[in-house]
Design a protein around this motif. Sequence first.
Motif, PDB file in Angstrom:
ATOM      1  N   PRO A   8       1.691  -1.934  -1.981  1.00 46.46           N
ATOM      2  CA  PRO A   8       0.370  -2.348  -2.477  1.00 46.46           C
ATOM      3  C   PRO A   8       0.093  -1.581  -3.759  1.00 46.46           C
ATOM      4  CG  PRO A   8       0.196  -0.909  -0.551  1.00 46.46           C
ATOM      5  CD  PRO A   8       1.636  -1.234  -0.718  1.00 46.46           C
ATOM      6  N   GLY A   9      -0.421  -2.263  -4.734  1.00 47.61           N
ATOM      7  CA  GLY A   9      -0.646  -1.598  -6.005  1.00 47.61           C
ATOM      8  C   GLY A   9       0.305  -2.143  -7.054  1.00 47.61           C
ATOM      9  N   GLU A  17      -5.021  -2.205  -6.765  1.00 46.19           N
ATOM     10  CA  GLU A  17      -5.868  -1.820  -5.638  1.00 46.19           C
ATOM     11  C   GLU A  17      -7.055  -0.969  -6.100  1.00 46.19           C
ATOM     12  OE1 GLU A  17      -3.246   1.727  -4.071  1.00 46.19           O
ATOM     13  OE2 GLU A  17      -3.930   0.548  -2.357  1.00 46.19           O
ATOM     14  N   ALA A  21      -9.434   2.822  -2.278  1.00 40.80           N
ATOM     15  CA  ALA A  21      -8.324   2.429  -1.414  1.00 40.80           C
ATOM     16  C   ALA A  21      -7.093   3.260  -1.729  1.00 40.80           C
ATOM     17  CB  ALA A  21      -8.025   0.945  -1.585  1.00 40.80           C
ATOM     18  N   ARG A  63      -4.416  -0.723   6.305  1.00 39.43           N
ATOM     19  CA  ARG A  63      -3.385  -0.251   5.382  1.00 39.43           C
ATOM     20  C   ARG A  63      -1.988  -0.611   5.869  1.00 39.43           C
ATOM     21  NH1 ARG A  63      -5.026   0.135   0.883  1.00 39.43           N
ATOM     22  NH2 ARG A  63      -6.809   1.380   1.537  1.00 39.43           N
TER      23      ARG A  63
END
Lengths: 203, 203
Positions: A8-9, A17, A21, A63
């Motif tokens: 993620p990112g 993100e 977060a 997450r």
Amino acid sequence: MSLIPIRPGSPFGTQPERSDAARNRERLLQAARDLVAEHGVDAVTMDMLACRADVGKGTVFRRFGSRAGLMMTLLSDAEAEFQREFIFGPPPLGPGAPPLERLIAFGEARIKYVEEYGELARAAAEHSPQNRHDAPPVVLWHRHIEMLLREAGLDRDPWLLALSLGATLDPERMLHSLRAHGVAPERLAASWRELVTRLLKDC
Amino acid sequence: MSLIPIRPGSPFGTQPERSDAARNRERLLQAARDLVAEHGVDAVTMDMLACRADVGKGTVFRRFGSRAGLMMTLLSDAEAEFQREFIFGPPPLGPGAPPLERLIAFGEARIKYVEEYGELARAAAEHSPQNRHDAPPVVLWHRHIEMLLREAGLDRDPWLLALSLGATLDPERMLHSLRAHGVAPERLAASWRELVTRLLKDC
DNA sequence: ATTCTAAACGGACTGCGGTCCGCTTAATAT
DNA sequence: ATATTAAGCGGACCGCAGTCCGTTTAGAAT
């Protein structure tokens, strides 16, 4: 940076993100690593993690999706490193050596991996046959083995044969041999060598 | 009547079981079989079983120890039958045939077993590596394979090699190939035959 | 028939993974 | 600065496997 799972990112069409977060993710990963170091993989619970990271339980699951997902994340760096080695690294593990030697080296590398990260790997596969057999890294290993079998001239259903060989290298199984039966890693490696050598003889 | 696990009630030094206990065991087994038939193995919970058998939850766990234990009990007849066949039955599965043929037949029989009882077998192994790898029936299969390898002249650590071959025949793995990937049982059998044939070639 | 006791019983309780949903807040548009 | 909104958040809640312990009862001893 991992090869298979997109962290993620990583902006791959998706937007980056949110800052809170990101901060929480770091907090969670740090807490997870600490807890694993302190109490061992099996003793770490999701509530404990949420508490230590000072974050709600929902956040933990948002997450990582599940306990297995958390463990996979903790493994992802080591996993990526391993992938890099057998795909791009120097022979005999990487390309350049004859297939039998690469196969032997693959098994040996896998055994070392399990010695170091076995508990995490086991926890990452628990409670989900789907995840266990079809997780991207697992599929990649199988394809790799299948390719080596093909290169060695084994043309009779190499995919299923690769699955069988993969079963031999399964983390839970090897860990059990190592820990519960006190089998030395070298002995595991020798057995693997014997197995694949016989298998590829005169193809 | 099972060969390996001594059923409660079998007087082996221990006194026979109380009448109410016997009645409850029958009620529980019947209820369990019904529930499995109705809802499938994975949907059966221990509470559900206790309720259906009209028995306290504690009684269920006193009887079977765990969910896995329940599943093993449900399997024990089929398991005993399987054991009988490869130990005492007619060749090529039983004694009398050359080791390679017995090994091939063993794999084929195992595949049929998994087709029929795979879900139960999977559930019986879940949540306990100990149970999964060291349950008496599993140990027996391994010894059997090891013996056949020895007979065939494979003297290089046949025990570990037997473990590898056992991994190939693992219920969860085979079930996953069969169900999730739609692999035909015949194809699994052919792959097994190929594997052991190559392995035992000129020993 | 009565007493005794160890086995068996039952169901409240715990701990865990995982979900749900109303609330908060970072980032953006105005 | 203010309004908007979707992503993020938290913790009460659920279902399940497994445990605990006070109560019941089968079967033996008398």
